[in-house]
Design a protein around this motif. Sequence first.
Motif, PDB file in Angstrom:
ATOM      1  N   LYS A  71       0.844  -1.187   0.000  1.00  0.00           N
ATOM      2  CA  LYS A  71       0.000   0.000   0.000  1.00  0.00           C
ATOM      3  C   LYS A  71       0.885   1.245   0.000  1.00  0.00           C
ATOM      4  CE  LYS A  71      -3.775  -2.249   2.492  1.00  0.00           C
ATOM      5  NZ  LYS A  71      -3.151  -3.548   2.549  1.00  0.00           N
ATOM      6  N   THR A  72       0.378   2.301  -0.596  1.00  0.00           N
ATOM      7  CA  THR A  72       1.131   3.544  -0.698  1.00  0.00           C
ATOM      8  C   THR A  72       0.218   4.700  -0.338  1.00  0.00           C
ATOM      9  OG1 THR A  72       2.268   5.039  -2.205  1.00  0.00           O
ATOM     10  CG2 THR A  72       0.590   3.639  -3.170  1.00  0.00           C
ATOM     11  N   GLU A  73       0.833   5.789   0.126  1.00  0.00           N
ATOM     12  CA  GLU A  73       0.044   6.956   0.489  1.00  0.00           C
ATOM     13  C   GLU A  73      -0.419   7.737  -0.743  1.00  0.00           C
ATOM     14  OE1 GLU A  73      -1.033   7.617   3.498  1.00  0.00           O
ATOM     15  OE2 GLU A  73      -0.024   5.780   4.122  1.00  0.00           O
ATOM     16  N   THR A  74       0.221   7.506  -1.901  1.00  0.00           N
ATOM     17  CA  THR A  74      -0.157   8.210  -3.116  1.00  0.00           C
ATOM     18  C   THR A  74      -1.558   7.776  -3.542  1.00  0.00           C
ATOM     19  OG1 THR A  74       2.144   8.244  -3.815  1.00  0.00           O
ATOM     20  CG2 THR A  74       0.477   8.733  -5.488  1.00  0.00           C
ATOM     21  N   ALA A  75      -2.470   8.736  -3.665  1.00  0.00           N
ATOM     22  CA  ALA A  75      -3.859   8.424  -4.007  1.00  0.00           C
ATOM     23  C   ALA A  75      -4.118   8.816  -5.453  1.00  0.00           C
ATOM     24  CB  ALA A  75      -4.818   9.161  -3.065  1.00  0.00           C
ATOM     25  N   PHE A  76      -3.829   7.908  -6.372  1.00  0.00           N
ATOM     26  CA  PHE A  76      -4.099   8.165  -7.774  1.00  0.00           C
ATOM     27  C   PHE A  76      -5.609   8.109  -8.017  1.00  0.00           C
ATOM     28  CE2 PHE A  76       0.107   6.085  -7.808  1.00  0.00           C
ATOM     29  CZ  PHE A  76       0.840   7.083  -8.423  1.00  0.00           C
ATOM     30  N   SER A  96      -7.656  11.264 -17.728  1.00  0.00           N
ATOM     31  CA  SER A  96      -6.426  11.745 -17.106  1.00  0.00           C
ATOM     32  C   SER A  96      -6.204  11.007 -15.800  1.00  0.00           C
ATOM     33  CB  SER A  96      -6.503  13.260 -16.863  1.00  0.00           C
ATOM     34  OG  SER A  96      -6.680  13.963 -18.081  1.00  0.00           O
ATOM     35  N   VAL A  97      -4.970  11.094 -15.296  1.00  0.00           N
ATOM     36  CA  VAL A  97      -4.609  10.456 -14.033  1.00  0.00           C
ATOM     37  C   VAL A  97      -4.019  11.527 -13.116  1.00  0.00           C
ATOM     38  CG1 VAL A  97      -3.204   8.702 -12.894  1.00  0.00           C
ATOM     39  CG2 VAL A  97      -4.124   8.284 -15.191  1.00  0.00           C
ATOM     40  N   GLU A 101       0.153   1.263 -23.681  1.00  0.00           N
ATOM     41  CA  GLU A 101       0.973   1.864 -22.631  1.00  0.00           C
ATOM     42  C   GLU A 101       1.518   3.197 -23.110  1.00  0.00           C
ATOM     43  OE1 GLU A 101       4.233  -0.601 -21.513  1.00  0.00           O
ATOM     44  OE2 GLU A 101       4.704  -1.173 -23.554  1.00  0.00           O
ATOM     45  N   GLU A 102       1.619   4.150 -22.176  1.00  0.00           N
ATOM     46  CA  GLU A 102       2.117   5.482 -22.475  1.00  0.00           C
ATOM     47  C   GLU A 102       2.792   6.056 -21.237  1.00  0.00           C
ATOM     48  OE1 GLU A 102      -0.552   7.609 -25.978  1.00  0.00           O
ATOM     49  OE2 GLU A 102      -0.957   8.074 -23.878  1.00  0.00           O
ATOM     50  N   ALA A 103       3.745   6.971 -21.478  1.00  0.00           N
ATOM     51  CA  ALA A 103       4.359   7.716 -20.383  1.00  0.00           C
ATOM     52  C   ALA A 103       3.392   8.798 -19.917  1.00  0.00           C
ATOM     53  CB  ALA A 103       5.677   8.330 -20.856  1.00  0.00           C
ATOM     54  N   GLN A 104       3.726   9.434 -18.777  1.00  0.00           N
ATOM     55  CA  GLN A 104       2.842  10.463 -18.223  1.00  0.00           C
ATOM     56  C   GLN A 104       2.621  11.588 -19.225  1.00  0.00           C
ATOM     57  OE1 GLN A 104       3.759  11.954 -14.333  1.00  0.00           O
ATOM     58  NE2 GLN A 104       2.582  13.819 -14.605  1.00  0.00           N
ATOM     59  N   GLN A 105       1.375  12.017 -19.335  1.00  0.00           N
ATOM     60  CA  GLN A 105       1.002  13.171 -20.130  1.00  0.00           C
ATOM     61  C   GLN A 105      -0.337  13.682 -19.619  1.00  0.00           C
ATOM     62  OE1 GLN A 105       1.470  10.876 -23.790  1.00  0.00           O
ATOM     63  NE2 GLN A 105      -0.697  11.213 -24.227  1.00  0.00           N
ATOM     64  N   ALA A 106      -0.779  14.810 -20.170  1.00  0.00           N
ATOM     65  CA  ALA A 106      -1.986  15.454 -19.635  1.00  0.00           C
ATOM     66  C   ALA A 106      -3.215  14.578 -19.751  1.00  0.00           C
ATOM     67  CB  ALA A 106      -2.220  16.788 -20.353  1.00  0.00           C
ATOM     68  N   SER A 107      -3.317  13.815 -20.835  1.00  0.00           N
ATOM     69  CA  SER A 107      -4.470  12.926 -21.017  1.00  0.00           C
ATOM     70  C   SER A 107      -4.069  11.755 -21.898  1.00  0.00           C
ATOM     71  CB  SER A 107      -5.653  13.679 -21.648  1.00  0.00           C
ATOM     72  OG  SER A 107      -5.322  14.130 -22.955  1.00  0.00           O
TER      73      SER A 107
END
Length: 612
Positions: free
Chosen positions: A540-545, A557-558, A577-583
Amino acid sequence: MIKALANILLVIVCQFAFAQLEIKPIKRNQEAQLITEVKDISPGSLPFWDDFSVTREAPDSLRVWGADTTLQWDPQLSRGVFINATLAINPPTYNAATFDGLDSDGNVYVADDAAKDLADILVSTSIDLSGKTEGDDIYFSFFWQAGGNVEMPDEGDSLVLQFLSTNAEWITIWSEEGREGLDETVFTQEIFQVTAEYLHSAFRFQFLSYGDLDGPFDAWHIDWVYLNEGRGADDTVYQDRALTGSLTSPFRPFQAIPINQFDTKYVVNQRVGSSNLDLLIHTNEIGYFLTNTINDQSIISDPLRLYETLSGFEKDTLTLLIGTDNQTNLADVDFSSLQAFDSVVLQTRLEYKSNDATLDGTAVDLRVNDTIRQHYTLHNYFAYDDGTAEFAAGTNVKNAQVAVKFWVEETDTLTHIDINFPQISPIPQTTLTVKLKIMGDLDQDIVLRSQQIDVVDTARNAFKRYALTRPIIVSDTFYVAYQQTLNDYIGIGFDRSNPDASQYIFENREGDWFQNVTLKGALMIRPVFESGIELTLGTKTETAFSIYPNPTKGIFSVSEKYDQIQLLDLSGKVLFEEAQQASHDISNFEQGLYLLKIINGDTRKIQKIILE
């Protein structure tokens, strides 16, 4: 006092209000009706064969063998036929084509219970029979059934087969009318020679159904359609062994269970229909696989090898029992590895271990119907349904109530209710509401929570999640109920695949609760025990996606920082699959439920995403 009452399954709506649950049609997935852009530029060639086993809701499949990629069925001339695995009884192979009084979108043709006429149509594309003679022995065969799990055809209703002649006239070759004595559980095979008047370069055939145009009535089913040369009038036996029908859940009576409520007492041996279209007796090896798709690990390290003796298609389709004599019982399988996860999607897979089997020496590979896969979720909700609604079930009487029974093994906190409200024609012009109730006991009318909610039409087979005004601690049996506030029909998604769920549906009419004993299936109502952690994989992680919007039309978006996303199907296969981006844009994929893996450094998190 809860009473048993034999409800009428299909009620003809008249001027009097009804109180008992009524089955109604729902809008189907319009996207499933869109045909691939592959053009049928030239007529197809022999053979023509389709058992619908790899087809989605509409009969739009390409040939599934060889290099010929022409369409089998004409999408412009065909209408209303529904490909499914639940409405026919013991079809020859997985899936059958259903004809009834609903159009391609699941709407009635005519909103008039007296209307009877031409309903569904299934038309082949053209097939080049030029240069052929009667000496080539070209025969056409198919299997048919009346009624099945839907209403039986009435006297005067019919299913018709026609061939297109050399002078472009449709000629009736065969027809069957609704009548007493038809067996709703049996598929019958018919075979006819394609004679000289039909041997031309643009030969076609079509099935037509005639009956009520106002609902899922007067149903017929066809399967295993076969046209080829070098046959004879007695060529009705095929070296095809297949799995058929829906694979039952390994966690009966549920299809999904909260992972913290999982108990091995729910584990049962699965059943699936098996069929042999050969008169010879065959002993077939069938493999059974059980996999945790989150990490692609096998729950059963050595897949079970099951042996089934099939004695011929003229007998009833046999039932395969997982864990019979001298074989591993599924209840003895060690599920302890699942405790390390917050959510698991299990995949069961059954497949014949048959040798290469082709149809009459052609390129048709009969192994396409040898495998059935099914997925089951262990997360934070109970479900009797498999996520697919064939109909809606509901009532139109103010103050009438419907309840579904659930129970927990350990005390837990109920936070939300998921409900599938499918689109039903005509769509109401005003916002409908119901009173959502969580009840501890029906006889004593113990209401733990009551709140009003809006009826929100969901996307095909999607759920609307309703948060309870305050969470409820439950420790034993409880009921999720709703009460009508108006005299408007309100339908809940109804899934035919789990008849075991029927006994957990209750109705209240004028103060008394009655147990359902006739509707065979599950209402798509799910209690949710939300912990605030969405499908977390590993530590578990504190990051809340969060994913927004979800459901999505394709663009989403994420939140928060991440390195990469992956879109997975429920078998765990990476589709995108994709790297981070706005959408991100996944609109080119089919509608349905997917898993989205969010990767950030060493953190891995998986969330559900619904593509509408």
